[in-house]
Design an enzyme around this catalytic site. Sequence first.
Site, PDB file in Angstrom:
ATOM      1  N   CYS A 176       0.812  -1.227   0.000  1.00 31.55           N
ATOM      2  CA  CYS A 176       0.000   0.000   0.000  1.00 31.55           C
ATOM      3  C   CYS A 176       0.845   1.278   0.000  1.00 31.55           C
ATOM      4  CB  CYS A 176      -0.949   0.007   1.186  1.00 31.55           C
ATOM      5  SG  CYS A 176      -2.084  -1.382   1.157  1.00 31.55           S
ATOM      6  N   HIS A 227      -3.578   7.271   1.907  1.00 28.21           N
ATOM      7  CA  HIS A 227      -3.953   5.917   1.492  1.00 28.21           C
ATOM      8  C   HIS A 227      -5.364   5.642   2.009  1.00 28.21           C
ATOM      9  CE1 HIS A 227      -4.080   1.746   0.758  1.00 28.21           C
ATOM     10  NE2 HIS A 227      -3.906   1.380   2.010  1.00 28.21           N
ATOM     11  N   ASN A 276     -10.132  -0.119  -0.622  1.00 28.87           N
ATOM     12  CA  ASN A 276      -8.666  -0.060  -0.517  1.00 28.87           C
ATOM     13  C   ASN A 276      -8.064  -0.639  -1.800  1.00 28.87           C
ATOM     14  OD1 ASN A 276      -5.964  -0.446   0.064  1.00 28.87           O
ATOM     15  ND2 ASN A 276      -6.311  -1.239   2.119  1.00 28.87           N
TER      16      ASN A 276
HETATM   17  O1  UT7 Z   1      -3.996  -1.185   3.391  1.00 30.60           O
HETATM   18  C1  UT7 Z   1      -3.234  -1.648   4.448  1.00 30.60           C
HETATM   19  C2  UT7 Z   1      -3.725  -1.157   5.704  1.00 30.60           C
HETATM   20  N1  UT7 Z   1      -4.921  -1.867   6.091  1.00 30.60           N
HETATM   21  C3  UT7 Z   1      -5.661  -1.353   7.008  1.00 30.60           C
HETATM   22  O2  UT7 Z   1      -5.360  -0.275   7.414  1.00 30.60           O
HETATM   23  C4  UT7 Z   1      -6.824  -2.125   7.595  1.00 30.60           C
HETATM   24  C5  UT7 Z   1      -6.886  -1.829   9.056  1.00 30.60           C
HETATM   25  N2  UT7 Z   1      -7.973  -2.462   9.776  1.00 30.60           N
HETATM   26  C6  UT7 Z   1      -9.276  -2.147   9.617  1.00 30.60           C
HETATM   27  O3  UT7 Z   1      -9.619  -1.345   8.777  1.00 30.60           O
HETATM   28  C7  UT7 Z   1     -10.286  -2.762  10.554  1.00 30.60           C
HETATM   29  O4  UT7 Z   1      -9.599  -3.414  11.607  1.00 30.60           O
HETATM   30  C8  UT7 Z   1     -11.228  -3.769   9.864  1.00 30.60           C
HETATM   31  C9  UT7 Z   1     -12.203  -3.000   8.971  1.00 30.60           C
HETATM   32  C10 UT7 Z   1     -10.439  -4.757   9.046  1.00 30.60           C
HETATM   33  C11 UT7 Z   1     -12.051  -4.527  10.904  1.00 30.60           C
HETATM   34  O5  UT7 Z   1     -12.738  -3.644  11.758  1.00 30.60           O
HETATM   35  P1  UT7 Z   1     -12.752  -3.918  13.332  1.00 30.60           P
HETATM   36  O6  UT7 Z   1     -13.627  -2.897  13.916  1.00 30.60           O
HETATM   37  O7  UT7 Z   1     -11.313  -3.968  13.759  1.00 30.60           O
HETATM   38  O8  UT7 Z   1     -13.461  -5.320  13.434  1.00 30.60           O
HETATM   39  P2  UT7 Z   1     -12.910  -6.724  13.940  1.00 30.60           P
HETATM   40  O9  UT7 Z   1     -11.988  -7.324  12.968  1.00 30.60           O
HETATM   41  O10 UT7 Z   1     -12.451  -6.586  15.348  1.00 30.60           O
HETATM   42  O11 UT7 Z   1     -14.249  -7.570  13.920  1.00 30.60           O
HETATM   43  C12 UT7 Z   1     -15.385  -7.191  14.721  1.00 30.60           C
HETATM   44  C13 UT7 Z   1     -16.523  -8.150  14.439  1.00 30.60           C
HETATM   45  C14 UT7 Z   1     -16.141  -9.618  14.558  1.00 30.60           C
HETATM   46  O12 UT7 Z   1     -17.227 -10.289  15.170  1.00 30.60           O
HETATM   47  P3  UT7 Z   1     -17.191 -10.690  16.725  1.00 30.60           P
HETATM   48  O13 UT7 Z   1     -15.974 -11.556  16.879  1.00 30.60           O
HETATM   49  O14 UT7 Z   1     -17.064  -9.370  17.447  1.00 30.60           O
HETATM   50  O15 UT7 Z   1     -18.489 -11.359  16.910  1.00 30.60           O
HETATM   51  C15 UT7 Z   1     -15.996 -10.067  13.122  1.00 30.60           C
HETATM   52  O16 UT7 Z   1     -16.274 -11.452  12.972  1.00 30.60           O
HETATM   53  O17 UT7 Z   1     -17.009  -7.977  13.086  1.00 30.60           O
HETATM   54  C16 UT7 Z   1     -17.054  -9.245  12.444  1.00 30.60           C
HETATM   55  N3  UT7 Z   1     -16.806  -9.067  11.024  1.00 30.60           N
HETATM   56  C17 UT7 Z   1     -17.760  -8.847  10.097  1.00 30.60           C
HETATM   57  N4  UT7 Z   1     -19.094  -8.765  10.203  1.00 30.60           N
HETATM   58  C18 UT7 Z   1     -19.780  -8.495   9.085  1.00 30.60           C
HETATM   59  C19 UT7 Z   1     -15.590  -9.036  10.392  1.00 30.60           C
HETATM   60  N5  UT7 Z   1     -15.751  -8.801   9.086  1.00 30.60           N
HETATM   61  C20 UT7 Z   1     -17.088  -8.667   8.878  1.00 30.60           C
HETATM   62  C21 UT7 Z   1     -17.860  -8.408   7.734  1.00 30.60           C
HETATM   63  N6  UT7 Z   1     -19.205  -8.341   7.886  1.00 30.60           N
HETATM   64  N7  UT7 Z   1     -17.324  -8.225   6.503  1.00 30.60           N
END
Ligand code: UT7
Length: 323
Positions: free
Chosen positions: A118, A250, A280
């Site tokens: 990225c 980004h 992204n």
């Molecule tokens: O380009 C390189 C740089 N990349 C980034 O900067 C990405 C950085 N990270 C992020 O943008 C965020 O961490 C994410 C968008 C990837 C995830 O957001 P989050 O608020 O950190 O969510 P999480 O991974 O902690 O997941 C929270 C919940 C989980 O459920 P439980 O365990 O709380 O029941 C996941 O299973 O959301 C669930 N979940 C989803 N639900 C619906 C994860 N993906 C999805 C989805 N739809 N697509």
Amino acid sequence: MSAVAARRAVIKGTGSALPRTRVSNADLAERVDTTDEWIVERTGIRFRHIAEDDETTSTLAIEAAQKAMQAAGFSSADIDLIIVATATPDQTFPATATIVQDALGCNGCVAFDVAAVCSGFLYALSVADSMIRVGSAQNALVIGAETFSRILDWEDRGTCVLFGDGAGAVVLAAEHGERGILATRLHADGAHNQLLYVDGGAGTTGTVGKLRMKGREVFRHAVVNLSSVLKEVLEEAGESIEKVDWVVPHQANARILDATAKKLNLAPEKVIKTVDMHANTSAASVPLALDTAVRDGRIKPGDLLVLEAMGGGFTWGASVIRY
Ligand code: UT7
């Protein structure tokens, strides 16, 4: 005797390209266990473009480059350096930059790829800037182009909803004056390789592999690293955050953009946001956002810009530019 102004790399034109097919969150929810509400709330993403079989990293890069050359008023004979930043090259080799070069008719000039995921566009921009400043290049095409849809695990809802395909390009030219790239800072820390990576490769599995990410940890590092490199690069350029007209970041997650702006005391309206429309797009995201804001009239000649990115490796960096 008046001092001669420094030789600098000035952005003369921008361009971008997106695959024909636009996919909404609702479209995705038909084949992935997710919802429009979750994606919008957690990321700000509403749409992404996904490449069809006849669309590749090079076809997108070529279209973006042609538009940037047209905007700059440059022909293929003017270009003496082509750098493509990509983590999704058409083939393991040759470099996608050579495919782009041949299509543009710039045969004979220097052409190579840069892999910094990225942050790739920032790394490529920095290399081109250095080559222009020392006089080994006069006019360069710097392109970020990706087809991340091809390395996504469509069974992993935690990653597949976050990415899209696209390309962005700039034409840089050597000029003596106040405009151009004023300062760039790049960093990498391989201790974090396992937080964002692809589980395959030409030299290991002999396959391309799929993207893997520990999103929450990447998020945390992104806000810290981006705010610190922004401060660092502004200091090096002798500028302050108040003087910045536009930050072109980004586009990984709208919440990262908001959190970074807050940490820096930066007015949110100065941050160019296209993550809602493109998701992204890795190395393509900064030049895609730049071209969007140039073409819709927000970014104007003379504006002070900061470009920044962070991604797999980790790699991160920022550049201060008098546009
Ligand atoms: O380009 C390189 C740089 N990349 C980034 O900067 C990405 C950085 N990270 C992020 O943008 C965020 O961490 C994410 C968008 C990837 C995830 O957001 P989050 O608020 O950190 O969510 P999480 O991974 O902690 O997941 C929270 C919940 C989980 O459920 P439980 O365990 O709380 O029941 C996941 O299973 O959301 C669930 N979940 C989803 N639900 C619906 C994860 N993906 C999805 C989805 N739809 N697509």
